[in-house]
Design an enzyme around this catalytic site. Structure first.
Site, mmCIF file in Angstrom:
data_model
loop_
_atom_site.group_PDB
_atom_site.id
_atom_site.type_symbol
_atom_site.label_atom_id
_atom_site.label_comp_id
_atom_site.label_asym_id
_atom_site.label_seq_id
_atom_site.Cartn_x
_atom_site.Cartn_y
_atom_site.Cartn_z
ATOM 1 N N HIS B 174 0.999 -1.226 -9.833
ATOM 2 C CA HIS B 174 2.063 -2.499 -9.545
ATOM 3 C C HIS B 174 1.842 -3.158 -11.106
ATOM 4 O O HIS B 174 1.005 -3.608 -11.302
ATOM 5 C CB HIS B 174 1.175 -3.499 -8.416
ATOM 6 C CG HIS B 174 1.263 -2.840 -7.009
ATOM 7 N ND1 HIS B 174 0.471 -3.053 -6.066
ATOM 8 C CD2 HIS B 174 2.354 -2.337 -6.364
ATOM 9 C CE1 HIS B 174 0.599 -2.408 -5.041
ATOM 10 N NE2 HIS B 174 1.861 -1.924 -5.093
ATOM 11 N N ARG B 176 2.968 -5.708 -12.566
ATOM 12 C CA ARG B 176 2.645 -7.138 -13.006
ATOM 13 C C ARG B 176 1.335 -7.566 -12.866
ATOM 14 O O ARG B 176 0.867 -8.609 -13.379
ATOM 15 C CB ARG B 176 3.248 -8.385 -11.818
ATOM 16 C CG ARG B 176 2.791 -8.261 -10.392
ATOM 17 C CD ARG B 176 3.693 -8.944 -9.409
ATOM 18 N NE ARG B 176 3.181 -8.883 -8.084
ATOM 19 C CZ ARG B 176 3.874 -9.238 -6.905
ATOM 20 N NH1 ARG B 176 5.142 -9.496 -7.290
ATOM 21 N NH2 ARG B 176 3.401 -8.964 -5.666
ATOM 22 N N GLU B 177 0.367 -6.503 -12.463
ATOM 23 C CA GLU B 177 -1.043 -6.680 -12.404
ATOM 24 C C GLU B 177 -1.682 -6.315 -13.887
ATOM 25 O O GLU B 177 -2.466 -5.579 -14.015
ATOM 26 C CB GLU B 177 -1.640 -5.677 -11.288
ATOM 27 C CG GLU B 177 -1.214 -6.320 -9.902
ATOM 28 C CD GLU B 177 -1.321 -5.455 -8.963
ATOM 29 O OE1 GLU B 177 -2.203 -4.592 -8.780
ATOM 30 O OE2 GLU B 177 -0.891 -5.880 -7.611
ATOM 31 N N ARG B 232 6.824 -5.958 -9.349
ATOM 32 C CA ARG B 232 5.756 -5.237 -8.732
ATOM 33 C C ARG B 232 6.007 -3.694 -8.615
ATOM 34 O O ARG B 232 5.116 -2.795 -8.685
ATOM 35 C CB ARG B 232 5.511 -5.849 -7.295
ATOM 36 C CG ARG B 232 4.521 -5.100 -6.388
ATOM 37 C CD ARG B 232 4.453 -5.805 -4.995
ATOM 38 N NE ARG B 232 3.824 -5.193 -4.246
ATOM 39 C CZ ARG B 232 2.519 -5.170 -3.907
ATOM 40 N NH1 ARG B 232 1.461 -5.658 -4.471
ATOM 41 N NH2 ARG B 232 1.907 -4.419 -2.980
ATOM 42 N N ASN B 249 2.588 1.489 -3.715
ATOM 43 C CA ASN B 249 1.592 1.637 -2.782
ATOM 44 C C ASN B 249 1.977 1.308 -1.442
ATOM 45 O O ASN B 249 1.067 1.079 -0.726
ATOM 46 C CB ASN B 249 0.391 0.506 -3.321
ATOM 47 C CG ASN B 249 -0.952 1.239 -3.177
ATOM 48 O OD1 ASN B 249 -1.212 2.322 -3.160
ATOM 49 N ND2 ASN B 249 -1.973 0.293 -2.983
ATOM 50 N N HIS B 301 -6.234 -2.547 -9.098
ATOM 51 C CA HIS B 301 -5.066 -3.392 -8.958
ATOM 52 C C HIS B 301 -5.748 -4.901 -9.427
ATOM 53 O O HIS B 301 -6.937 -4.817 -9.786
ATOM 54 C CB HIS B 301 -5.050 -3.507 -7.486
ATOM 55 C CG HIS B 301 -4.210 -2.365 -6.925
ATOM 56 N ND1 HIS B 301 -2.737 -2.275 -6.560
ATOM 57 C CD2 HIS B 301 -4.655 -1.160 -6.499
ATOM 58 C CE1 HIS B 301 -2.480 -1.200 -6.232
ATOM 59 N NE2 HIS B 301 -3.618 -0.362 -5.984
ATOM 60 N N SER B 302 -4.985 -5.712 -9.236
ATOM 61 C CA SER B 302 -5.454 -7.066 -9.313
ATOM 62 C C SER B 302 -4.440 -7.999 -8.589
ATOM 63 O O SER B 302 -3.534 -7.535 -8.218
ATOM 64 C CB SER B 302 -5.205 -7.677 -10.863
ATOM 65 O OG SER B 302 -4.103 -8.152 -11.397
ATOM 66 N N GLU B 375 -9.548 -4.586 -6.555
ATOM 67 C CA GLU B 375 -8.525 -5.769 -7.007
ATOM 68 C C GLU B 375 -9.547 -6.416 -8.215
ATOM 69 O O GLU B 375 -10.375 -7.223 -7.553
ATOM 70 C CB GLU B 375 -8.246 -6.651 -5.865
ATOM 71 C CG GLU B 375 -7.503 -5.836 -4.724
ATOM 72 C CD GLU B 375 -5.975 -6.308 -5.158
ATOM 73 O OE1 GLU B 375 -5.657 -6.678 -6.022
ATOM 74 O OE2 GLU B 375 -5.197 -5.420 -4.255
#
Lengths: 223, 414
Positions: B174, B176-177, B232, B249, B301-302, B375
């Protein structure tokens, strides 16, 4: 229906707890005061007839600038019908965090910007790298407080909101002794993973706190 | 004047180089004499500091063939001087060598700034320097291309063997993470540098391989730099829609199209037209299936500070629930020990939401038992836009958890 014990680490309790500090930020948020969630210790949920569901939580809340924490209990009532009315929140036992003095700093900021020339205008708080001018941090806090009104009204059992970024903040001339701002706020809902965009017109003063004049969701960005 | 200034051979030792001499001017007379010297073209003098006033020194670069004549002139006119640079050529050679070293170290990982967010080009070129510096342990594999035809690179950490049991780590699916990709860069550097120095990591790499895909969504990552920090998804075109991209995802073949994924192309959790429709996902699926010997699969991820195991597509427990739960809890304890950062452990469906089509559900159902999703920081204050100053602390604490998981896998091969 009987009260059901919830796992405090699982999402149902977490989403209800998020609403608690979003609510606290609408009541007490300022350029120098915000609340965040620390830990959920216990949670229960029960149906209230046909009208909705009530969550009861024992949690600890953190006051963000000082990192001080305090335990409290809270009730969050989600009305049936989703977004027709915002969740109702009651918080009990929060004393110490509310005593933390911020009035002097708030007054100084207020005086500085009351007759500001030129008026404040800023984009992207924080910037892409997560950085911001330290002078702008109080305005970032203020936007989190103001956007909490949106987040509270939009919260349901199927949302988990945070403010993602202030896209723009424009100061308007002071009106009725309130600092006045027009803003474009980006929220993030963890459950849907969407980034709702909201135009938010609001006022603030140390005496009156944050008052929202207008909030309007903006169309999705094309891309 | 010119009768005294005759070009002649040097009476002293052979001078191999030009020199730079300095004159501390004392009088107007001296200034006039130096100005006269400047007009003597045959000496090819190069005045670094002009004779203008008695307040300022005069610096002259004197070619080696003119040295004795110029010094003679200055002696005769009682103009004291000092030799500032005795051997200009030697100095130039030294400076050139230093500059070359600086340039090399700018490109070397030793001075790469791990505490900043970098764009795709910078990360890709850093990968090459990492491989060049640690050729015995790192290679770069192109596993395919993205929708917009960017190469997808996996760093393979291996000390040999053939298809050794392997650990998979993907980051930044993703886009933007950003702290995810940044953590990948730091971690790759850590693994490469710790091999041969850290006993546990060395023993791990002597029996297992690590495959790390730092930019699992290159097109999305570029888009977060050029257009939209909050992007994302992938950047694939959706027929009949103005909206681009699929949530990579939600695109894996694990409960595909089920709850927690949207069938609306404009949605940030759009699952796509069919499982593995996204080339970025397909490339990984093909690699993992083709390899056939992965023992662990970790997606990073975050944000939210969580360490999760399958399933997301269903809330029922997996057979290995209690084992994965205890690995997760022990890993998080190690993570927390560094800075006190609190994480929660549990299955995706219980901890955040029911979400179908996720990567670690797919890997688990493929038989890769040790499947985990991180995360990373924070819990929402900054969210995706985590300050760069937190990159290294985040990567450092996460490393302790990753290492715990990898060591556990090493000690429990199946």
């Amino acid at each position: 229906m009987a009260k059901r014990q919830l796992n405090p680490n699982y999402y149902e309790a977490r989403r209800a707890a998020q609403v608690v500090f979003i609510y606290l930020n609408t009541r007490y948020g300022s350029p120098y005061k915000l609340f965040g969630l620390q830990t959920v210790y216990s949670a229960t949920v029960e149906e209230v007839g046909d009208s909705g569901r009530k969550y009861q939580l024992k949690l600890s809340v953190q006051e963000i600038p000082t990192d001080a924490t305090e335990k409290c209990s809270a009730e969050v009532f989600f009305q049936r019908g989703g977004k027709q009315s915002p969740p109702q929140v009651q918080v009990l036992g929060l004393k110490e965090l509310l005593k933390i003095k911020t009035k002097a700093k708030e007054e100084a900021l207020y005086q500085k910007y009351k007759a500001k020339d030129p008026l404040l205008s800023v984009q992207y708080l924080p910037d892409s790298q997560g950085n911001m001018d330290p002078d702008m941090e109080p305005f970032w806090y203020l936007c989190i407080a103001a956007s909490s009104f949106i987040m509270l009204s939009e919260s349901t059992e199927n949302t988990l909101y945070n403010m993602a970024q202030v896209a723009s903040l424009t100061q308007l001339p002071t009106e009725n002794n309130q600092l006045k701002f027009d803003s474009l706020i980006l929220l993030h809902d963890i459950v849907s993973q969407e980034i709702p965009r909201w135009k938010l017109l609001f006022t603030w003063s140390p005496a009156e706190g944050v008052k929202v004049l207008q909030m309007e969701q903006q169309p999705r960005r094309n891309g | 004047m010119s009768t005294i200034l005759k070009g002649g051979t040097d009476s002293g030792s052979e001078r191999l180089s030009d020199q730079v001499i300095r004159i501390d001017v004392r009088s107007e007379r001296q200034i006039q004499l130096l100005q006269a010297l400047e007009t003597e073209e045959e000496f090819e003098l190069d005045f670094w500091l002009q004779p203008v006033s008695t307040e300022l020194p005069v610096d002259i670069r004197v070619p080696r063939s003119s040295l004795s004549s110029v010094k003679e002139y200055l002696h005769v006119h009682d103009i004291p001087f000092t030799v500032m640079i005795d051997n200009l050529q030697e100095l130039l050679n030294q400076e050139k060598a230093e500059m070359e070293m600086n340039q090399m170290s700018e490109h070397s990982t030793r001075s790469f700034n791990f505490g900043a967010y970098h764009n795709l080009e910078t990360i890709y070129s850093w990968m090459d320097t990492l491989v060049a510096q640690h050729p015995n342990v790192v290679t770069k594999l192109e596993i395919g291309r993205s929708y917009e035809n960017r190469p997808m690179y996996v760093l393979k950490f291996s000390t040999g063997g053939s298809k050794r049991p392997a650990i998979w780590i993907d980051l930044g699916i993703h886009s933007r993470e950003w702290v995810s990709q940044a953590t990948g860069v730091w971690t790759a550097n850590k693994i490469a540098n710790d091999y041969g120095h850290d006993a546990s990591l060395t023993s791990l790499l002597n029996t297992m391989d690590i495959y790390m895909l730092i930019l699992a969504n290159p097109d999305g990552y570029v888009y977060t730099h050029t257009n939209d920090r909050m992007w994302r998804k992938t950047r694939s075109q959706n027929p009949g829609s103005v909206c681009r991209g699929v949530d990579p995802n939600r695109n894996w073949d694990a409960g595909f199209g089920g709850p927690g994924a949207s069938s609306f192309p404009c949605s940030d959790s759009y699952h796509g037209p069919f499982a593995h429709s996204e080339i970025e996902v397909k490339n990984v699926v093909d690699l993992v299936k083709g390899h056939g010997n992965f023992k662990a699969f970790i997606s990073v991820h975050s944000y939210s500070q969580l360490l999760m195991y399958p399933y997301g597509y269903s809330c029922s427990s997996i057979p290995h629930q209690s084992e994965l739960d205890s690995i997760g809890k022990a890993a998080v304890e190690k993570l927390t020990s560094l800075y006190g950062t609190q994480y929660k452990v549990g299955s995706i469906c219980n901890i955040i939401y029911q979400a179908s089509g996720g990567s670690i559900d797919w890997s688990y159902d493929m038989g890769i038992k040790y499947s985990f999703a991180f995360e990373l920081r924070d819990t929402g204050r900054y969210g995706f836009i985590l300050p760069a100053a937190q990159i290294i602390p985040t990567a450092s604490e996460t490393w302790l958890a990753l290492k715990h998981i990898m060591e556990y896998v090493r000690d429990h091969l199946y």
